[in-house]
Design a protein around this motif. Structure first.
Motif, short mmCIF file in Angstrom:
data_model
loop_
_atom_site.label_atom_id
_atom_site.label_comp_id
_atom_site.label_asym_id
_atom_site.label_seq_id
_atom_site.Cartn_x
_atom_site.Cartn_y
_atom_site.Cartn_z
N THR A 129 27.12 40.33 -10.24
CA THR A 129 26.88 38.92 -10.57
C THR A 129 25.38 38.69 -10.77
O THR A 129 24.56 39.17 -9.99
CB THR A 129 27.41 38.02 -9.43
N VAL A 130 25.05 37.95 -11.85
CA VAL A 130 23.64 37.66 -12.14
C VAL A 130 23.44 36.15 -12.27
O VAL A 130 24.34 35.42 -12.68
CB VAL A 130 23.16 38.38 -13.43
N GLU A 131 22.24 35.70 -11.87
CA GLU A 131 21.91 34.27 -11.98
C GLU A 131 21.15 34.04 -13.28
O GLU A 131 19.95 33.83 -13.27
CB GLU A 131 21.04 33.84 -10.76
N ARG A 132 21.82 34.16 -14.38
CA ARG A 132 21.17 33.90 -15.68
C ARG A 132 22.23 33.55 -16.71
O ARG A 132 23.43 33.62 -16.43
CB ARG A 132 20.35 35.12 -16.13
N ASP A 150 27.95 41.10 -21.44
CA ASP A 150 28.23 40.63 -20.08
C ASP A 150 29.71 40.32 -19.93
O ASP A 150 30.42 40.14 -20.92
CB ASP A 150 27.45 39.33 -19.77
N PHE A 151 30.16 40.21 -18.68
CA PHE A 151 31.52 39.74 -18.39
C PHE A 151 31.41 38.35 -17.77
O PHE A 151 30.59 38.13 -16.88
CB PHE A 151 32.22 40.69 -17.41
N VAL A 152 32.21 37.41 -18.25
CA VAL A 152 32.19 36.05 -17.69
C VAL A 152 33.58 35.68 -17.18
O VAL A 152 34.59 36.12 -17.73
CB VAL A 152 31.75 35.01 -18.77
N GLN A 153 33.61 34.90 -16.07
CA GLN A 153 34.86 34.30 -15.60
C GLN A 153 34.87 32.90 -16.19
O GLN A 153 33.90 32.14 -15.97
CB GLN A 153 34.89 34.21 -14.07
N ILE A 154 35.90 32.52 -16.92
CA ILE A 154 35.89 31.22 -17.61
C ILE A 154 37.19 30.44 -17.44
O ILE A 154 38.24 31.02 -17.17
CB ILE A 154 35.60 31.38 -19.13
N GLY A 194 24.46 32.21 -23.82
CA GLY A 194 23.46 31.18 -23.46
C GLY A 194 23.91 30.26 -22.35
O GLY A 194 23.14 29.43 -21.86
N LEU A 195 25.20 30.36 -21.94
CA LEU A 195 25.69 29.52 -20.84
C LEU A 195 25.56 30.28 -19.52
O LEU A 195 25.89 31.45 -19.45
CB LEU A 195 27.16 29.14 -21.04
N ALA A 196 25.09 29.55 -18.48
CA ALA A 196 25.01 30.16 -17.14
C ALA A 196 26.18 29.65 -16.31
O ALA A 196 26.94 28.79 -16.76
CB ALA A 196 23.69 29.82 -16.50
N ALA A 197 26.32 30.16 -15.07
CA ALA A 197 27.40 29.73 -14.19
C ALA A 197 27.33 28.21 -14.01
O ALA A 197 26.25 27.65 -13.78
CB ALA A 197 27.29 30.44 -12.85
N GLY A 198 28.49 27.53 -14.14
CA GLY A 198 28.53 26.07 -13.98
C GLY A 198 28.36 25.32 -15.29
O GLY A 198 28.66 24.12 -15.38
N ASP A 199 27.87 25.99 -16.36
CA ASP A 199 27.69 25.31 -17.65
C ASP A 199 29.02 25.21 -18.39
O ASP A 199 29.93 26.01 -18.18
CB ASP A 199 26.72 26.11 -18.55
N ASP A 200 29.13 24.19 -19.26
CA ASP A 200 30.32 24.10 -20.11
C ASP A 200 29.94 23.64 -21.51
O ASP A 200 28.84 23.10 -21.71
CB ASP A 200 31.38 23.19 -19.50
N THR A 201 30.84 23.88 -22.45
CA THR A 201 30.61 23.46 -23.83
C THR A 201 31.96 23.33 -24.52
O THR A 201 32.99 23.64 -23.93
CB THR A 201 29.71 24.47 -24.58
N THR A 202 31.94 22.84 -25.75
CA THR A 202 33.19 22.75 -26.53
C THR A 202 32.95 23.41 -27.88
O THR A 202 31.86 23.30 -28.45
CB THR A 202 33.57 21.26 -26.75
N VAL A 243 35.21 24.99 -22.70
CA VAL A 243 35.07 26.22 -21.93
C VAL A 243 34.03 26.00 -20.82
O VAL A 243 32.97 25.44 -21.06
CB VAL A 243 34.68 27.42 -22.83
N THR A 244 34.39 26.39 -19.59
CA THR A 244 33.47 26.32 -18.46
C THR A 244 33.24 27.72 -17.93
O THR A 244 34.20 28.47 -17.72
CB THR A 244 34.09 25.46 -17.32
N VAL A 245 31.97 28.07 -17.74
CA VAL A 245 31.65 29.39 -17.21
C VAL A 245 31.56 29.31 -15.69
O VAL A 245 30.84 28.47 -15.15
CB VAL A 245 30.32 29.91 -17.80
N ARG A 246 32.33 30.14 -14.98
CA ARG A 246 32.28 30.16 -13.50
C ARG A 246 31.23 31.13 -13.00
O ARG A 246 30.42 30.81 -12.14
CB ARG A 246 33.64 30.56 -12.94
N THR A 247 31.29 32.37 -13.51
CA THR A 247 30.27 33.35 -13.10
C THR A 247 29.89 34.21 -14.30
O THR A 247 30.66 34.37 -15.25
CB THR A 247 30.81 34.32 -12.01
N VAL A 248 28.69 34.79 -14.21
CA VAL A 248 28.21 35.74 -15.23
C VAL A 248 27.98 37.06 -14.51
O VAL A 248 27.29 37.11 -13.49
CB VAL A 248 26.90 35.25 -15.89
N LYS A 249 28.58 38.12 -15.03
CA LYS A 249 28.39 39.45 -14.42
C LYS A 249 27.85 40.41 -15.46
O LYS A 249 28.24 40.38 -16.62
CB LYS A 249 29.72 39.98 -13.85
#
Length: 448
Positions: A154-157, A163-167, A205-213, A232-238
């Motif tokens: 997991t990365v804070e960016r 990358d792998f994202v949980q969405i 370009g989206l970090a954890a907690g960000d969302d877009t349409t 789409v909401t990003v939960r975590t970035v790995k």
């Protein structure tokens, strides 16, 4: 029964067969029995209906027709044996004359195995491309191995490609939820294009907690062909972390102690794979030369059947992936005539090779042991994902067991040919069948 045979071409004959009415009697009796056991007539027990009643209810013509359909294949078989013909494929039958009480006259056109003079395989020399292995091919193998042992951290960016994202996803059309368009906490590799078109671009370009349409066009369901708005909401970035390339990695990923030994093993595997390809290329060239030298005519009927079955296999394969022949033709920019021509060319070549190998197998008196036949059944059953006995029973039911037996016999004849031809590469080096033997040995051990 009387029969005559007329040769229409080197690969086709016409049998003219005359069956006296008295010889049709057994088939006629059988037809009455079978029809009598199928019809229900009030006042008679099933199977006990007199022939006169069957004639009246079902019609004498129907019974005669059934008797003839039964008698024809038996009489063709007898005529084939009498004239010692090696037939191929299905006969085309035409009834020339038949009246109740008179003899049955019919013709059967069938393909036969042509007389083939086989050239001496030891005079055949083929040249294949020289074996070349680039270090980049080994690098590619190592890279694939590293990918298999990658870990996710997991990365804070913001998310980037790779990358792998949980969405969480929620698709709507004009503010209305799309059935099945909601998903939560799914893992997605950014840039893999595995999910919806437009998603990869939206997530970068989206970090954890960000969302877009973003907007995407739906391909299935009630709203197919319409544009949907997807939140789409990003939960975590790995981030994918590949293991370091060192001896420790070699010990973790293989039975080797050093990275050099691991690379050496991968190089040996790639080399063996390419050597086997070389031998297959030599096999194809040698067969083409032998077929040409033997000047083998292709039996039209057998080729026609082969083309039909290959085309049907194509249609089935396309249907399985939800496509049609029309779509395939459009995608390949070909006409149906072109596909037919290609299939005919391939089938013609395939049938000629089969004839060559059958003739060779006969000339060498090639035998297939129960063990060899059994091994082939086990092998095919594995490929089909079935138990060997179940696979074999199915083969027997569909009448295809003899064809598999023929394939094994031809395979043995081909192996004998390969031992005799001379194979060289473009640099003039001689090539042996050792790599193929090693590969077969490995496969054989894997089967048991």
């Amino acid at each position: 029964m009387k029969s005559t045979v007329e040769t229409l071409s080197p690969t086709r004959v016409r049998l003219a067969i005359e069956v006296p009415f008295v010889e049709l009697e057994p088939s006629l009796k059988k037809a009455y029995r079978e029809i009598g056991s199928q019809v229900q007539i009030p006042g008679f027990r099933r199977g006990k209906v007199p022939t006169a009643v069957i004639d009246q209810r079902v019609g004498r013509g129907t019974v005669l027709n059934e008797a003839v359909q039964e008698a024809i294949p038996e009489n063709i078989l007898a005529a084939v044996r009498e004239h010692d013909l090696k037939t191929l494929g299905r006969p085309e039958v035409e009834i020339t004359e038949f009246n109740d009480g008179d003899s049955l006259n019919f013709t059967a056109e069938v393909d036969v195995r042509p007389e083939i003079t086989i050239p001496d395989a030891s005079t055949i020399e083929v040249t294949v491309d020289e074996l070349q292995i680039d270090e980049s091919e080994i690098d590619e193998q190592v890279k694939n191995l590293r990918e298999r042992f990658a870990t996710l951290k997991t990365v804070e960016r913001a998310a980037a490609e790779g990358d792998f994202v949980q969405i969480d996803l929620n698709a709507t059309v004009d503010g209305e939820d799309v059935p099945g368009g909601q998903a939560s906490n799914i893992s997605h590799e950014v840039g893999s294009k595995q999910l919806l078109p437009g998603l990869d671009e939206a997530v970068v370009g989206l970090a954890a907690g960000d969302d877009t349409t973003f907007t995407t066009q739906l391909v299935g369901g009630d709203f197919a062909g319409r544009d949907a708005d997807v939140a789409v909401t990003v939960r975590t970035v790995k981030e994918k972390e590949l293991p370091e390339l060192n001896d420790e990695f070699a010990q973790m990923a293989s039975e080797f102690d050093t990275i050099e030994e691991l690379r050496g093993d991968l190089r040996a595997r790639v080399t063996q794979g390419k050597q086997v390809e070389q031998i297959y290329a030599a096999r194809d060239k040698a067969l083409a030369e032998l077929v040409e030298a033997a000047d083998i005519p292709a039996p039209e009927g057998v080729v026609r059947e082969e083309v039909e079955s290959r085309k049907q296999a194509m249609v089935d394969q396309l249907e399985r992936i939800g496509a049609s022949m029309e779509e395939y033709l459009a995608a390949e920019d070909k006409t149906e005539e072109q596909i037919d021509a290609e299939l005919t060319e391939a089938a013609t070549e395939g049938v000629k090779v089969q004839l060559l190998l059958d003739t060779l197998a006969d000339a060498e008196d090639v035998q297939v042991s129960d063990d060899e036949f059994g091994h082939e059944i086990v092998h095919r059953a594995q490929r089909a994902g079935m138990a060997p006995q179940q696979y074999y029973d199915q083969l027997v039911r569909s009448g295809a067991a003899a064809a598999v037996f023929g394939d094994v016999r031809r395979g043995k004849a081909l192996a004998a040919v390969m031992e005799r031809i001379t194979i060289k590469d473009s640099a003039g080096n001689g090539i042996t069948l050792d790599a193929l033997r090693a590969a077969n040995e490995a496969e054989h051990n894997h089967d048991h």
